[in-house]
Design a protein around this motif. Structure first.
Motif, mmCIF file in Angstrom:
data_model
loop_
_atom_site.group_PDB
_atom_site.id
_atom_site.type_symbol
_atom_site.label_atom_id
_atom_site.label_comp_id
_atom_site.label_asym_id
_atom_site.label_seq_id
_atom_site.Cartn_x
_atom_site.Cartn_y
_atom_site.Cartn_z
ATOM 1 N N SER A 126 0.824 -1.080 0.004
ATOM 2 C CA SER A 126 -0.111 0.094 -0.124
ATOM 3 C C SER A 126 0.948 1.209 -0.164
ATOM 4 O O SER A 126 2.274 1.088 0.340
ATOM 5 C CB SER A 126 -1.088 -0.003 1.061
ATOM 6 N N ARG A 127 0.385 2.324 -0.497
ATOM 7 C CA ARG A 127 1.163 3.512 -0.836
ATOM 8 C C ARG A 127 1.594 4.299 0.428
ATOM 9 O O ARG A 127 2.686 5.244 -0.118
ATOM 10 C CB ARG A 127 0.240 4.286 -1.800
ATOM 11 N N ARG A 128 1.449 4.278 1.906
ATOM 12 C CA ARG A 128 2.098 4.800 2.647
ATOM 13 C C ARG A 128 3.330 4.260 3.105
ATOM 14 O O ARG A 128 3.455 3.041 2.795
ATOM 15 C CB ARG A 128 1.179 5.141 3.671
ATOM 16 N N ASP A 129 4.285 5.030 3.623
ATOM 17 C CA ASP A 129 5.715 4.349 4.100
ATOM 18 C C ASP A 129 5.697 3.753 5.320
ATOM 19 O O ASP A 129 5.201 4.235 6.107
ATOM 20 C CB ASP A 129 6.772 5.581 3.807
ATOM 21 N N LEU A 130 6.546 2.705 5.375
ATOM 22 C CA LEU A 130 6.996 2.138 6.708
ATOM 23 C C LEU A 130 8.007 2.896 7.260
ATOM 24 O O LEU A 130 9.010 3.098 6.269
ATOM 25 C CB LEU A 130 6.861 0.533 6.447
ATOM 26 N N GLY A 131 8.359 2.651 8.447
ATOM 27 C CA GLY A 131 9.422 3.111 9.204
ATOM 28 C C GLY A 131 10.492 2.096 9.141
ATOM 29 O O GLY A 131 10.260 0.856 8.658
ATOM 30 N N VAL A 132 12.010 2.167 9.348
ATOM 31 C CA VAL A 132 12.937 1.218 9.137
ATOM 32 C C VAL A 132 12.566 -0.003 9.913
ATOM 33 O O VAL A 132 12.776 -1.227 9.207
ATOM 34 C CB VAL A 132 14.243 1.994 9.765
ATOM 35 N N MET A 133 12.204 -0.032 11.226
ATOM 36 C CA MET A 133 12.221 -0.948 12.242
ATOM 37 C C MET A 133 11.028 -1.868 11.646
ATOM 38 O O MET A 133 10.890 -3.269 11.760
ATOM 39 C CB MET A 133 11.928 -0.602 13.557
ATOM 40 N N SER A 134 9.999 -1.233 11.100
ATOM 41 C CA SER A 134 8.736 -2.027 10.546
ATOM 42 C C SER A 134 9.134 -2.805 9.245
ATOM 43 O O SER A 134 8.325 -3.809 8.926
ATOM 44 C CB SER A 134 7.543 -0.953 10.461
ATOM 45 N N ILE A 135 10.000 -2.024 8.424
ATOM 46 C CA ILE A 135 10.348 -2.795 7.204
ATOM 47 C C ILE A 135 11.100 -4.252 7.684
ATOM 48 O O ILE A 135 10.768 -5.237 6.908
ATOM 49 C CB ILE A 135 11.291 -1.956 6.578
ATOM 50 N N LEU A 136 11.940 -4.012 8.744
ATOM 51 C CA LEU A 136 12.757 -5.022 9.044
ATOM 52 C C LEU A 136 11.880 -6.178 9.810
ATOM 53 O O LEU A 136 12.004 -7.280 9.437
ATOM 54 C CB LEU A 136 13.879 -4.784 10.191
ATOM 55 N N ASP A 137 10.480 -5.918 10.392
ATOM 56 C CA ASP A 137 9.630 -6.717 10.827
ATOM 57 C C ASP A 137 8.888 -7.505 9.625
ATOM 58 O O ASP A 137 8.803 -8.574 9.652
ATOM 59 C CB ASP A 137 8.559 -5.902 11.709
ATOM 60 N N ALA A 138 8.735 -6.709 8.540
ATOM 61 C CA ALA A 138 7.971 -6.989 7.489
ATOM 62 C C ALA A 138 8.657 -8.178 6.633
ATOM 63 O O ALA A 138 8.259 -9.152 6.350
ATOM 64 C CB ALA A 138 7.419 -6.020 6.666
ATOM 65 N N GLY A 139 10.046 -7.806 6.393
ATOM 66 C CA GLY A 139 10.989 -8.375 5.619
ATOM 67 C C GLY A 139 10.590 -8.046 4.142
ATOM 68 O O GLY A 139 10.921 -9.016 3.268
ATOM 69 N N TYR A 140 9.769 -6.884 3.869
ATOM 70 C CA TYR A 140 9.422 -6.632 2.510
ATOM 71 C C TYR A 140 9.234 -5.134 2.406
ATOM 72 O O TYR A 140 8.972 -4.629 3.531
ATOM 73 C CB TYR A 140 8.390 -7.363 2.044
ATOM 74 N N GLY A 141 9.282 -4.729 1.336
ATOM 75 C CA GLY A 141 8.716 -3.386 1.165
ATOM 76 C C GLY A 141 8.812 -3.010 -0.324
ATOM 77 O O GLY A 141 9.328 -3.504 -1.192
ATOM 78 N N ARG A 142 8.058 -1.927 -0.759
ATOM 79 C CA ARG A 142 7.739 -1.544 -2.003
ATOM 80 C C ARG A 142 9.302 -0.624 -2.481
ATOM 81 O O ARG A 142 10.106 -0.576 -1.515
ATOM 82 C CB ARG A 142 6.888 -0.592 -2.484
ATOM 83 N N CYS A 143 9.595 -0.164 -3.520
ATOM 84 C CA CYS A 143 10.890 0.475 -3.768
ATOM 85 C C CYS A 143 11.368 1.380 -2.963
ATOM 86 O O CYS A 143 12.447 1.605 -2.341
ATOM 87 C CB CYS A 143 10.813 0.749 -5.369
ATOM 88 N N GLU A 144 10.314 2.543 -2.628
ATOM 89 C CA GLU A 144 10.824 3.475 -1.643
ATOM 90 C C GLU A 144 11.157 2.855 -0.181
ATOM 91 O O GLU A 144 11.867 3.138 0.425
ATOM 92 C CB GLU A 144 9.713 4.530 -1.553
ATOM 93 N N GLU A 145 10.435 1.803 0.043
ATOM 94 C CA GLU A 145 10.616 1.350 1.405
ATOM 95 C C GLU A 145 12.082 0.624 1.468
ATOM 96 O O GLU A 145 12.619 0.485 2.505
ATOM 97 C CB GLU A 145 9.442 0.351 2.011
ATOM 98 N N THR A 146 12.354 -0.038 0.597
ATOM 99 C CA THR A 146 13.734 -0.783 0.668
ATOM 100 C C THR A 146 14.601 0.092 0.388
ATOM 101 O O THR A 146 15.831 0.008 0.751
ATOM 102 C CB THR A 146 13.940 -1.925 -0.656
ATOM 103 N N ASN A 147 14.299 1.449 -0.282
ATOM 104 C CA ASN A 147 15.261 2.530 -0.056
ATOM 105 C C ASN A 147 15.445 3.065 1.183
ATOM 106 O O ASN A 147 16.627 3.438 1.448
ATOM 107 C CB ASN A 147 14.690 3.476 -1.095
ATOM 108 N N ILE A 148 14.403 3.178 1.788
ATOM 109 C CA ILE A 148 14.485 3.703 3.199
ATOM 110 C C ILE A 148 15.292 3.009 4.057
ATOM 111 O O ILE A 148 16.022 3.452 4.864
ATOM 112 C CB ILE A 148 12.984 3.920 3.905
ATOM 113 N N LEU A 149 15.187 1.453 3.971
ATOM 114 C CA LEU A 149 15.971 0.717 4.904
ATOM 115 C C LEU A 149 17.654 0.680 4.486
ATOM 116 O O LEU A 149 18.340 1.058 5.121
ATOM 117 C CB LEU A 149 15.512 -0.613 4.498
#
Length: 697
Positions: free
Chosen positions: A163-186
């Protein structure tokens, strides 16, 4: 990925100069986005600055961060969170082999910042330094260290459409995935944790397909280079999207603060946009002239350059004319719809930049030009030397194991939760625990609530708070019924119980707002609305910023302002739901709708008419908005795509409530080297339904 915002020109903020002397550079400072007097969190910010009073470099760095903090961070970040970020940035600068080789200005803008985009801030730098510093300390070069960071990140988070809103760094690690901007954030957080200067870059909109893309640029001794986050790589400047470089209409890089860089073409509170188009493809310099009647110049006119993507004419950039009615912009190869405001319509032309180093555009803004029946956009083909990334067997195995990790625990759940709970990643046990709690007043509603949560809510919500949240919603519904407002269970679930309002970060807004509105919960509907409307309507809206998430309802209430137009609607929707009134944000229409037991009523927050008409779109099965068609209207000098319309499908017909007015339905036909877009004008009248058929020649 989120649509690139239309950014307002502001006076330059104070910026820090180069290495010599570590002195603030010359310039005019602008007021902070929030003054200390208006900020309930000012004590934390002041305490953070005072920590470094005796250290010249850290004091300047702290001031730089404070001068550029976006509103959400100024309202919420503690002194400890800010100091952890700063101290570990300086630790990496002092201890990593390349740390002191990074110029001071580059360090400030691309290592020190604690965020990459609009993600909610979650403390992360200390953890990432402890993980990555030993891994990267023996790297022979910055390029090798970047590859090690890339491998570490790819093992922990892979690309997946979300979905279109961004996750924070720790939430991305919890998820194990993210769209392109979220893998960039990590990746940006991880690289900066070990002192590597990185920034995000993007194509605002693709020409050859729907959507856009964002990636990472890394500073090295040989200049800025690009890479793809979420993947393993052994060399820079080798990515799948390099083959699409000839099709890039515009390449924009983001800077926190305002660096002294000649490629900066737009600035605002706490950010700068840098034009990096020429580093990827042929850049065409476009000289723009906007004239009024009698050939008089049109100063201060916004000129938009748009391509077709995702159901709309999407601006990839805009230029603002000077006192002589002139402007300059750099574009990649392609055909652009260039437009500006002309009375109640548009002045427009088609601009072809293919195989051109320089060209001119003249727009006659004295009177509007009729829109065409169709527009054909063309674009170059891809580059021939396409690079294909591969996934190592080890990485493929790790990702497969992670995806299946919680499957055995989900087999007894309803099918909807078997599909959604794996999206919770490492937080799945918290949701499983909630489902197995003893019976209580909230129990009948836990499953309906969880079923309605999206991927980001499953990763950010606190399951322990939800039973109390449900009880507050049920109590408010009962109080509303006693006061004369009743509604069915579906309306309750979707528009009262649901914690998702719009694109704001997760928060326990119902419990947080309850003390504010509890005296009004038992009142009749009209008095409920009256009790909050005056306070919300008068909230001022700050200038737009690039970085930082939308405000939560409580942040808007406590701060006494909005960071965007949507913040006001989000607070109003949350307050109404807290009082047991079904409500929904209508961002495209500039307000909120609430249910009076019979009909939906419109709360206007910007000058706009109620959505009292309707649009029916027919033309076949499985027709999807923003893919098979889009709805747009003339607004502020361009064709603004309406992305958040409340579509409903009934027996193959898409229906949407609309404000009365003139619109265009855009219907695309993709071809090998472009897209042909039909422009179908239609009008929506008050209390009437307009039918538009697509697929007809």
């Amino acid at each position: 990925m989120n649509t690139a915002r239309l950014l307002t020109f502001l006076v330059l903020l104070a910026i820090l100069g180069g290495c010599a002397g570590r002195q603030p550079g010359p310039g005019i400072t602008t007021p902070l986005s929030i003054t200390d007097a208006a900020n309930p969190n000012s004590g934390e910010l002041n305490a953070f600055e005072q920590m470094y009073a005796g250290d010249t470099d850290k004091s300047l760095a702290a001031r730089f961060l404070l001068d550029n903090l976006p509103p959400a961070d100024r309202l919420s970040m503690s002194a400890d969170e800010l100091s952890e970020n700063l101290d570990y940035a300086f630790l990496a600068r002092a201890s990593m082999p390349w740390g002191e080789t990074v110029p001071w200005d580059t360090f400030l803008h691309y290592v020190l910042p604690h965020r990459a985009s609009q993600e909610p801030f979650e403390p992360h730098r200390a953890m990432l330094f402890k993980e990555l510093a030993p891994l990267c300390a023996t790297a022979g070069s910055m390029e090798e260290a970047l590859a090690l960071v890339g491998e570490w990140c790819a093992q922990r988070a892979e690309y997946r459409s979300t979905s279109r809103r961004d996750l924070g760094v720790m939430s991305i690690l919890d998820a194990g995935y993210g769209r392109c901007e979220e893998t960039n954030i990590l990746f940006l957080a991880a690289a900066r944790a070990v002192g590597l200067p990185v920034r995000q870059a993007m194509v605002p909109w693709w020409q050859h397909t729907d959507g856009n893309h964002a990636w990472v640029e890394a500073w090295t001794k040989d200049g800025w280079k690009f890479l793809e986050s979420g993947t393993e790589f052994s060399a820079l400047n080798q990515t799948w999207f390099a083959a699409q470089a000839p099709r890039m209409a515009k390449v924009v890089a983001y800077a926190f603060g305002q660096p002294e860089d000649p490629s900066v073409y737009r600035t605002g509170t706490g950010f700068a946009l840098l034009d990096n188009t020429a580093a990827y493809t042929r850049g065409t310099t476009v000289q723009v002239s906007v004239r009024l009647a009698d050939d008089q110049p049109a100063p201060g006119r916004d000129v938009f350059f748009s391509v077709y993507s995702l159901g709309g004419f999407r601006p990839v950039t805009k230029a603002v004319t000077n006192d002589d009615g002139m402007a300059r912009v750099i574009l990649g190869p392609g055909i652009f719809f260039a437009s500006c405001a002309a009375e109640d319509g548009l002045a427009w032309t088609l601009l072809d930049t293919r195989d051109m180093d320089e060209t001119r555009v003249r727009l006659q803004a004295g009177s509007p030009r009729a829109l065409p029946e169709s527009v054909r956009f063309s674009h170059p083909g891809p580059a021939q030397n396409a690079f294909k990334a591969t996934t190592s067997p080890k990485l493929a195995r790790l990702r497969k194991e992670r995806a299946r990790r919680w499957e055995p625990f989900l087999r007894d759940l309803p099918s909807a939760l078997q599909e959604s709970l794996p999206l919770a990643g490492e937080r799945a046990p918290l949701w499983l625990r909630l489902l197995r709690q003893p019976q209580g007043p909230a129990t009948p509603w836990i499953l309906p609530l969880m079923t309605g949560l999206d991927d980001k809510d499953l990763l950010q919500a606190d399951p322990e708070t939800l039973p109390r949240d449900i009880e507050l919603a049920v109590d408010a519904r009962e109080a509303s019924a006693k006061a004369g407002l009743s509604y069915d269970d579906e309306t309750f679930t979707r528009f009262v119980l649901s914690p998702r309002l719009h694109l704001e970060p997760w928060s326990s807004w119902r419990a947080q707002l309850h003390p504010w509105v509890k005296k009004s919960i038992a009142l009749p509907l009209a008095r409920k609305v009256q009790s909050i409307r005056e306070d919300i309507d008068k909230l001022p809206i700050l200038p737009q910023t690039l970085f930082g998430p939308p405000l939560t309802p409580l942040q808007t209430l406590q701060g006494g302002f909005c960071a965007s137009n949507s913040d006001k609607a989000v607070l109003a929707t949350a307050a109404l739901r807290t009082m047991g009134v079904p409500a929904r944000c209508e961002i495209d229409f500039g307000g909120v709708e609430y249910f009076d037991g019979t009909d939906w009523q419109f709360w206007e927050m910007q000058t706009a008419a109620p959505a009292s008409g309707a649009l029916h779109v027919t033309g076949g099965n499985d027709v999807q908005p923003l893919k098979d068609f889009g709805v747009t209207r003339i607004e502020d000098g361009h064709l603004r795509a309406l992305d958040d319309l409340p579509w409903k499908e009934t027996q193959g017909v898409l229906t949407c409530a609309m404000q009365p007015g003139n619109y265009l339905l855009l219907e695309p036909k993709r071809e090998n080297d472009g897209v042909l877009v039909r422009l179908i004008p239609f009008n929506v009248a008050d209390k009437e339904t307009t039918v538009v058929q697509i697929g007809a020649e």
